[in-house]
Design an enzyme around this catalytic site. Structure first.
Site, short mmCIF file in Angstrom:
data_model
loop_
_atom_site.label_atom_id
_atom_site.label_comp_id
_atom_site.label_asym_id
_atom_site.label_seq_id
_atom_site.Cartn_x
_atom_site.Cartn_y
_atom_site.Cartn_z
N LYS A 1 3.60 -6.22 3.69
CA LYS A 1 2.23 -6.42 4.14
C LYS A 1 1.26 -6.38 2.96
O LYS A 1 1.58 -5.87 1.89
CB LYS A 1 1.80 -5.32 5.12
CG LYS A 1 2.78 -4.98 6.20
CD LYS A 1 2.24 -3.88 7.11
CE LYS A 1 3.34 -3.22 7.91
NZ LYS A 1 4.21 -2.37 7.07
N ARG B 1 0.80 -1.22 0.00
CA ARG B 1 0.00 0.00 0.00
C ARG B 1 0.84 1.28 0.00
O ARG B 1 0.39 2.33 -0.46
CB ARG B 1 -0.91 -0.02 1.23
CG ARG B 1 -1.71 1.24 1.47
CD ARG B 1 -2.83 1.41 0.46
NE ARG B 1 -3.72 2.50 0.87
CZ ARG B 1 -4.82 2.84 0.22
NH1 ARG B 1 -5.16 2.19 -0.87
NH2 ARG B 1 -5.57 3.82 0.66
N TYR B 2 2.05 1.22 0.50
CA TYR B 2 2.86 2.43 0.63
C TYR B 2 3.20 2.98 -0.76
O TYR B 2 3.93 2.37 -1.53
CB TYR B 2 4.15 2.15 1.40
CG TYR B 2 3.95 1.71 2.83
CD1 TYR B 2 2.76 1.94 3.51
CD2 TYR B 2 4.97 1.06 3.51
CE1 TYR B 2 2.58 1.52 4.82
CE2 TYR B 2 4.81 0.66 4.84
CZ TYR B 2 3.60 0.89 5.48
OH TYR B 2 3.44 0.49 6.78
N SER B 3 2.63 4.15 -1.03
CA SER B 3 2.80 4.82 -2.33
C SER B 3 2.47 3.87 -3.48
O SER B 3 3.11 3.88 -4.54
CB SER B 3 4.23 5.37 -2.49
OG SER B 3 4.49 6.34 -1.50
N ASN B 4 1.42 3.04 -3.26
CA ASN B 4 0.93 2.11 -4.29
C ASN B 4 2.04 1.26 -4.89
O ASN B 4 2.14 1.10 -6.11
CB ASN B 4 0.19 2.88 -5.39
CG ASN B 4 -1.10 3.49 -4.89
OD1 ASN B 4 -1.87 2.83 -4.18
ND2 ASN B 4 -1.36 4.74 -5.23
#
Length: 339
Positions: free
Chosen positions: A80, A54-57
């Site tokens: 994750k 999810r971090y910066s897609n």
């Protein structure tokens, strides 16, 4: 740098770990800066890097992958899944269908054939524990992950997952990643006792309380942190909880000064002092941030300093309870509370 055993795995990890959320668009950090931060962290003895799809897609994973190329075996690599990746309704959650796809996507972005720790980013109420644990166990047996864990699970969900694993003869979560800081101590009442009971390693995120404990938020000065620009409500001093946090920060700063420590050293030393905590995840956006946080690598707080912290923020208390990531469904749906 201190090293500790990660739960019951036997794996040794540094007491400070590198959280990679700010590596990418979220933290306005490019590949060159991300690599410099990772290089410096590894040189200082950090051996655990934690990221997420999810971090910066996915950009954070890509940056981490390029930075660790050629030295993968020296790093405990964690990522994750479960938070939404786009608008497609099935590109999220902890179903077998999505976890298999999400892991392959993460491995591709990281440029590796396995991760050491694969974490369920948030509990998914639409998916059974058996479904998720069976999928994770199969991915483990396939050699794509070494271990798996949870992130920001409430205590009762950790217990439920433990019993589901035992009842269905599946592998168990070996870690939990909760939010924990001097200003947000709620997990001391339930989550941390459960992790100790079941031998889970704990990777504590936001030990600097989103910048409140970095020294950048003080009375009488303008709040200009990157996080304040993204989440202004969390730093609005007209909000009673934020005023309470500022008052606590000022008192904590005096404790740090008297102990000959920076506020960052006090904050990180507090988190790593808890016997249930394995490592504190620091999330620097710049090399300067990393340097100031690495200064806490060997900080050990004496009993009188820990007592002074308890007198300012009592054990088990969240000063900003409304910011808790997990809210029980029964508090959100009136129908669940009425016959």
């Amino acid at each position: 740098m201190q090293y500790r055993t990660l739960g019951r795995t036997g794996v040794q990890v540094s007491s400070l770990a590198l959280g990679a959320m700010n590596l990418g668009a979220i933290g306005r950090t490019g590949q060159e800066d991300a690599t410099a931060i990772i290089d410096a962290a590894l040189a200082a003895g950090i051996n655990l890097i934690d990221t997420a799809d999810r971090y910066s897609n996915g950009q954070s994973e890509e940056f981490v992958g390029k930075a660790i190329a050629g030295r993968r075996d020296d790093i405990v690599l964690a990522t994750k899944a479960t938070l939404p990746m786009g608008e497609e309704r099935n590109h999220r959650g902890s179903s077998r269908r999505w976890l298999v796809t999400a892991l392959d996507d993460s491995l591709r972005r990281l440029g590796v054939d396995h991760v050491d720790l694969y974490q369920i980013h948030r509990w998914d109420p639409t998916t059974s524990d058996e479904e998720t644990l069976a999928a994770l166990t199969d991915l483990q047996r396939a050699g794509k992950i070494r271990y798996f864990g949870s992130s920001t699970f409430p205590a009762y969900r950790l217990v439920q997952a433990e019993w589901a694993a035992r009842a269905n003869h599946l592998s168990r979560y070996v870690t939990e990643q909760p939010s924990y800081s001097i200003l947000q101590r709620g997990i001391e009442a339930d989550v941390l006792p459960v992790t100790e009971q079941y031998g889970l390693g704990v990777l504590a995120w936001s030990p600097l309380a989103s910048g409140w404990l970095s020294g950048a938020v003080r009375a009488g000065q303008e709040i200009t942190t990157h996080r304040a620009a993204i989440l202004p409500d969390r730093f609005d001093l007209t909000v009673p909880a934020n005023r309470a946090r500022l008052d606590a920060v000022e008192r904590l700063a005096k404790v740090a000064d008297q102990a000959g420590l920076t506020l960052i050293q006090l904050a990180l030393g507090f988190v790593t002092a808890h016997p249930a905590v394995t490592t504190a995840l620091i999330g620097p956006r710049t090399l300067e941030h990393l340097t100031s946080q690495l200064a806490a690598a060997d900080t050990v707080l004496p009993a009188d300093v820990l007592d002074a912290i308890d007198a300012i923020v009592a054990p088990g208390v969240d000063l900003a309870a409304h910011e808790k990531v997990y809210t029980p469904p029964a508090l959100l749906d009136p129908a669940s509370r009425r016959r």
